[in-house]
Scaffold this active site. Structure first.
Site, short mmCIF file in Angstrom:
data_model
loop_
_atom_site.label_atom_id
_atom_site.label_comp_id
_atom_site.label_asym_id
_atom_site.label_seq_id
_atom_site.Cartn_x
_atom_site.Cartn_y
_atom_site.Cartn_z
N CYS A 70 0.84 -1.21 0.00
CA CYS A 70 0.00 0.00 0.00
C CYS A 70 0.87 1.25 0.00
CB CYS A 70 -0.93 -0.01 1.21
SG CYS A 70 -2.00 1.44 1.28
N CYS B 152 -0.44 4.12 2.11
CA CYS B 152 -0.21 3.93 3.55
C CYS B 152 1.26 4.18 3.91
CB CYS B 152 -0.54 2.51 3.99
SG CYS B 152 -2.05 1.84 3.30
N ASP B 153 2.17 3.63 3.12
CA ASP B 153 3.57 3.54 3.55
C ASP B 153 4.56 4.37 2.74
OD1 ASP B 153 2.78 1.75 5.54
OD2 ASP B 153 2.88 0.06 4.17
#
Ligand code: NDP
Length: 314
Positions: free
Chosen positions: A138, A141-142
């Site tokens: 992701c 997300c990261d």
């Protein structure tokens, strides 16, 4: 089989399921939640979550799911360990089998079974992923953890293109590893990738190994046309080769698209079956965020409450 007919049964325990539980429990629906194969869902595989509102310092994924769970339990959600193996949505009362034996009945069902990211399956990839060392499925997300750094992403669909573009804004350079000599992504997304300026597409390229003991120190790739191996000097490795919605048990009952994502009626969580509601990634291949999953869990609980009320079941 128990003769009791529950008001609300929630299948799955990610952000969508727990949020549905909090709303349903506070509405006195006395929800039962069946946790599923991976209690807590995909966030149990995540390290730091920095984009969920309300956590200004960020939060560890498993910790966040413990918080969700504690909040659902505070309102007396009946959380049960087990995996739903079969459903029967043929009548007005819905039936659900847990671990192939116990049968539960409910007037309303909220589906929050989520989706599972696909991985390449390389030993080095999965090991460093499990260590939280820079392998992620992701980018949204990261990606931020690798700001100003060089990263690689594997995949050639719309997700890979979208995530590569996201990474290109945050990171210095992005190597996009594409296994064929063309991309599956829509033409407009491909053009954006080509126009980005700091995304290099590596055609006909397969990933051999993610290098490093604890953290990503590089990625070894091979050109499948020339058999030439090379090492990409990157600190993050993103895998965007698709997700699989966890919806197999609903085949034949619920409308789904050709990749298995459940279809809901516009602007609602209603499925094609009365009293069955859809939340989270099982019905969302576009946004796939914890916060959007939580939002649709709330919608499903509100829709279930209204459905029960309108039918004299609550
Ligand atoms: P897709 O299945 O469309 O694409 C997966 C990609 O991963 C393909 O390019 C495939 O390569 C590649 N791949 C699969 N396995 C491997 C492997 N082992 N090694 C290397 N590469 C691999 O998945 P997406 O998640 O991209 O998209 C799913 C659906 O969601 C699509 O319909 C997409 O259009 C849609 N979507 C829409 C968005 C939007 O509208 N904003 C955003 C994101 C997704 P190959 O092409 O060679 O098979």
């Amino acid at each position: 089989m128990s003769d009791k007919i529950h008001k609300c049964l929630i299948i799955g325990s990610g952000p969508a399921g727990y949020t549905a539980a909090i709303y349903a429990a506070r509405a006195e629906l006395k929800p039962i939640m069946i946790e599923g194969m991976q209690p807590g869902g995909q966030l149990m595989d995540t390290t730091d979550v920095e984009n969920y509102p309300g956590y200004p310092e960020g939060v560890n994924g498993p910790q966040m799911m413990m918080n969700f769970r504690a909040q659902a339990e505070r309102f007396e959600t009946d959380i049960r360990t087990g995996y739903v193996t079969k459903v029967d949505f043929s009548g007005p009362v819905h039936k659900v089998w847990v671990d192939e034996k116990e049968e539960l009945q409910a007037h309303s069902i909220i589906i929050s079974t989520g989706a599972t990211a696909k991985w390449l399956g390389l030993e080095s990839e999965l090991r460093i992923r499990d260590l939280g060392g820079g392998v992620s499925a992701c980018a949204v997300c990261d990606g931020f953890f690798y700001r100003g750094q060089d990263v690689a992403i594997v995949g050639a669909g719309d997700t890979a293109a979208e995530e590569a573009l996201y990474l290109s804004k945050v990171c210095k350079n992005v190597k996009m590893i594409v296994r064929r000599d063309e991309m599956r992504a829509s033409k407009i997304m491909q053009q954006r990738v080509f126009d980005a300026g700091n995304i290099e597409v590596l055609w006909n390229t397969d990933t051999v190994e993610v290098l490093g003991d604890q953290v990503v120190e590089g990625v070894k790739v091979v050109n499948s046309k020339t058999n030439e191996e090379s090492v990409l000097d990157v600190t993050g490795f993103f895998v965007a080769i698709g997700h699989k919605p966890n919806t197999g048990i609903f085949k034949g009952w619920l409308d789904m698209d050709d990749t298995g994502y459940l279809k809901h009626k516009p602007d609602s969580s209603h499925s094609n079956i009365e009293g069955v509601f859809i939340s989270g990634d099982a019905g969302d291949k576009v946004y796939r965020q914890a916060v959007t999953a939580a939002g649709t869990g709330c919608m499903a609980a509100l829709d279930a409450e209204r459905y029960l009320g309108e039918n004299g079941l609550h």
